[in-house]
Design an enzyme around this catalytic site. Structure first.
Site, short mmCIF file in Angstrom:
data_model
loop_
_atom_site.label_atom_id
_atom_site.label_comp_id
_atom_site.label_asym_id
_atom_site.label_seq_id
_atom_site.Cartn_x
_atom_site.Cartn_y
_atom_site.Cartn_z
N ARG A 104 61.30 57.13 26.88
CA ARG A 104 62.56 57.00 27.02
C ARG A 104 63.20 55.76 26.90
NH1 ARG A 104 62.49 58.10 33.33
NH2 ARG A 104 60.77 56.82 33.11
N ASN A 113 62.76 62.35 31.84
CA ASN A 113 61.39 63.08 31.87
C ASN A 113 61.75 64.27 32.73
OD1 ASN A 113 60.01 60.99 30.55
ND2 ASN A 113 59.22 60.22 32.70
#
Length: 89
Positions: free
Chosen positions: A17, A35
């Site tokens: 990320r 996620n």
């Protein structure tokens, strides 16, 4: 234009990320990354088509510890109205 992508593989717990946000920021893209419960990472990015394609190329590479198996993606002709690129939790 929007890019919607689901990244599969070893992509959680490897700074994927953060890598995505840094890449999107560098490219001047807006949107988010998060996620998902199934172990994948979802990316929604908005901006110039060429920059979105460059982001997608980078998503296939990922950070050093990631192992990308596949990416399901689509480009959409719509405006997400995002103001920045964020990591969502």
């Amino acid at each position: 234009m929007l890019l919607h992508a689901i990244v599969k593989g070893k992509v959680q717990g490897v700074y994927y990320r953060k890598f995505t946000k840094e890449t999107a920021d560098r490219l001047g893209l807006k949107g988010w990354v998060k996620n998902l419960p199934d172990g994948t990472v979802e990316v929604v990015a908005e901006g110039d088509e060429d920059k979105l394609k460059e982001l997608l190329e980078n998503l296939y590479k990922g950070p050093p510890l990631a192992e990308i198996i596949d990416i399901d993606y689509e480009f959409l002709n719509k405006d997400g109205g995002f103001t920045d690129f964020e990591i969502r939790y």
